[in-house]
Design a protein around this motif. Structure first.
Motif, PDB file in Angstrom:
ATOM      1  N   LEU A  98     -42.326  18.850  -5.622  1.00  0.00           N
ATOM      2  CA  LEU A  98     -43.262  17.927  -6.257  1.00  0.00           C
ATOM      3  C   LEU A  98     -43.798  16.892  -5.268  1.00  0.00           C
ATOM      4  N   GLY A  99     -45.124  16.690  -5.340  1.00  0.00           N
ATOM      5  CA  GLY A  99     -45.781  15.734  -4.469  1.00  0.00           C
ATOM      6  C   GLY A  99     -46.157  16.288  -3.112  1.00  0.00           C
ATOM      7  N   LYS A 100     -45.827  17.553  -2.865  1.00  0.00           N
ATOM      8  CA  LYS A 100     -46.104  18.150  -1.563  1.00  0.00           C
ATOM      9  C   LYS A 100     -47.186  19.222  -1.672  1.00  0.00           C
ATOM     10  N   GLU A 101     -47.797  19.497  -0.533  1.00  0.00           N
ATOM     11  CA  GLU A 101     -48.832  20.528  -0.480  1.00  0.00           C
ATOM     12  C   GLU A 101     -48.186  21.905  -0.498  1.00  0.00           C
ATOM     13  N   VAL A 102     -48.684  22.761  -1.351  1.00  0.00           N
ATOM     14  CA  VAL A 102     -48.148  24.115  -1.458  1.00  0.00           C
ATOM     15  C   VAL A 102     -49.277  25.123  -1.376  1.00  0.00           C
ATOM     16  N   THR A 103     -48.953  26.276  -0.838  1.00  0.00           N
ATOM     17  CA  THR A 103     -49.886  27.399  -0.810  1.00  0.00           C
ATOM     18  C   THR A 103     -49.265  28.522  -1.615  1.00  0.00           C
ATOM     19  N   PHE A 104     -50.064  29.158  -2.459  1.00  0.00           N
ATOM     20  CA  PHE A 104     -49.525  30.221  -3.302  1.00  0.00           C
ATOM     21  C   PHE A 104     -50.612  31.256  -3.563  1.00  0.00           C
ATOM     22  N   ILE A 159     -44.681  24.934   2.084  1.00  0.00           N
ATOM     23  CA  ILE A 159     -44.323  23.646   1.505  1.00  0.00           C
ATOM     24  C   ILE A 159     -44.509  22.601   2.602  1.00  0.00           C
ATOM     25  N   ALA A 160     -45.346  21.623   2.323  1.00  0.00           N
ATOM     26  CA  ALA A 160     -45.611  20.528   3.268  1.00  0.00           C
ATOM     27  C   ALA A 160     -46.017  21.059   4.625  1.00  0.00           C
ATOM     28  N   GLY A 161     -46.840  22.124   4.628  1.00  0.00           N
ATOM     29  CA  GLY A 161     -47.379  22.633   5.869  1.00  0.00           C
ATOM     30  C   GLY A 161     -46.440  23.534   6.649  1.00  0.00           C
ATOM     31  N   LYS A 162     -45.227  23.752   6.134  1.00  0.00           N
ATOM     32  CA  LYS A 162     -44.270  24.605   6.827  1.00  0.00           C
ATOM     33  C   LYS A 162     -44.079  25.905   6.059  1.00  0.00           C
ATOM     34  N   LYS A 163     -43.962  26.965   6.787  1.00  0.00           N
ATOM     35  CA  LYS A 163     -43.787  28.253   6.131  1.00  0.00           C
ATOM     36  C   LYS A 163     -42.473  28.269   5.390  1.00  0.00           C
ATOM     37  N   ASN A 164     -42.534  28.652   4.113  1.00  0.00           N
ATOM     38  CA  ASN A 164     -41.343  28.697   3.300  1.00  0.00           C
ATOM     39  C   ASN A 164     -40.673  30.061   3.425  1.00  0.00           C
TER      40      ASN A 164
END
Length: 332
Positions: free
Chosen positions: A276-282, A324-329
């Motif tokens: 929550l509150g972080k940038e996510v890519t999906f 998540i937050a610019g880092k690959k999950n």
């Protein structure tokens, strides 16, 4: 209850004491020979039991999985669990499904010391090691609508996280949907599956399965996940047993269920989320999106606000978070 089980329960109930063979024989109404045989069987299974000619037998705390150890650590408020303990399993979720088909009672818990073919979300494999993990699945019979299914997955994540925090004095976090993280690395994955009744349109069975990295040393993880996975006791000896953690997880789970329809568990889930509150890519329906994870709604769905201000509602099973937050999950 078998003599072996009864002897183990007695010894575990008196961890600071020596119990003589005669005393146990009288309490259990069996012969001294039966006690001796039970003690030897328990030792062969790995239980640490010391003996003294003048004092009797003493149980030394160890990390051998046992039905008795789990049962003794359950709260009185927790419903009776029907526990099946396996040395190894291809999948405890499959075992629980078979239990459902065979008409096994509600609250049937399948626990394996080792899972040979563990799978996570989207069929991904994860690392397991005998004697160092917890692999278990619970059979529930909720008779609810499919819309309420997400409630169980959210509750389970909160229960696991709270149990770990309480017993090990750590601070775990939840990665939506149901991965538990410790110090930025995955320590547990949870899966929930439903079996439906065609006529009623309701869920007849819910199976919740999980794999927990308990005491795998950090250097033992395969190279491909060495930087993204960890265990509760990755660099030290365990301060609790697997039996104690298993019991506390279900103590927490049923405590939350008993409080429904109160929504404190949703607040706990949100407060433990590191998304929550972080940038996510999906990805959704074959298309990639990027936005800010704003909240988790009452159904356990993730609400993401895109750059143009529109919102996307993400449900379990239809998306996979990739950043998540610019880092690959990591895809664990």
């Amino acid at each position: 209850m078998s003599t072996k089980s009864a002897v183990l329960t007695l010894l575990m109930q008196h961890p600071a004491d020596f119990l003589s063979g005669e005393e146990m024989a009288q309490q259990l109404s069996v012969s001294r020979t039966a006690i001796w045989k039970a003690i030897n069987e328990l030792k062969k299974e790995g239980h640490s039991i010391s003996s003294s000619p003048n004092k009797g037998y003493h149980y030394k705390k160890n990390d051998v999985l046992s039905v008795e150890g789990i049962q003794l650590a359950l709260n009185q408020q927790t419903p009776k669990l029907h526990i099946s303990l396996l040395n190894s399993s291809d999948s405890t979720i499959k075992n629980a499904k078979l239990a459902a088909i065979n008409g096994e009672p509600e609250n049937t818990l399948i626990v394996a010391d080792m899972q040979e073919a563990p799978k996570g979300r989207f069929g991904r494999a994860f690392f397991s090691k005998a004697g160092c993990g917890i692999y278990m699945s619970m059979l529930l019979r909720p008779n609810q609508n499919f819309e309420e299914m997400a409630q169980y997955t959210v509750i389970m994540a909160v229960a696991v996280s709270k149990a770990m925090d309480r017993l090990t004095n750590v601070t775990t976090e939840i990665k939506w949907v149901n991965d538990i993280y410790l110090n930025g690395k995955k320590v547990c994955g949870i899966l929930s599956e439903a079996m439906s009744d065609v006529e009623s349109g309701q869920i007849s069975n819910v199976i919740i399965g999980m794999g927990i990295n308990f005491s795998i040393k950090q250097e033992e993880f395969p190279e491909e996940i060495h930087q993204t996975a960890t265990s509760l006791f990755s660099n030290q000896e365990p301060t609790i047993s697997r039996n104690e953690l298993i019991a506390e997880i279900w103590n927490q789970f049923y405590a939350i269920l008993s409080e429904l329809p109160k929504e404190q568990f949703l607040e706990d889930y949100r407060s433990k989320s590191f998304v929550l509150g972080k940038e996510v890519t999906f990805s959704q329906a074959g298309k990639n999106y990027q936005g800010i994870a704003k909240t988790i709604n009452q159904q356990g769905e993730l609400i993401v606000t895109l750059a143009d201000g529109t919102e996307k509602i993400l449900s379990s099973g239809e998306i996979s978070l990739s950043t998540i937050a610019g880092k690959k999950n990591p895809r664990l």
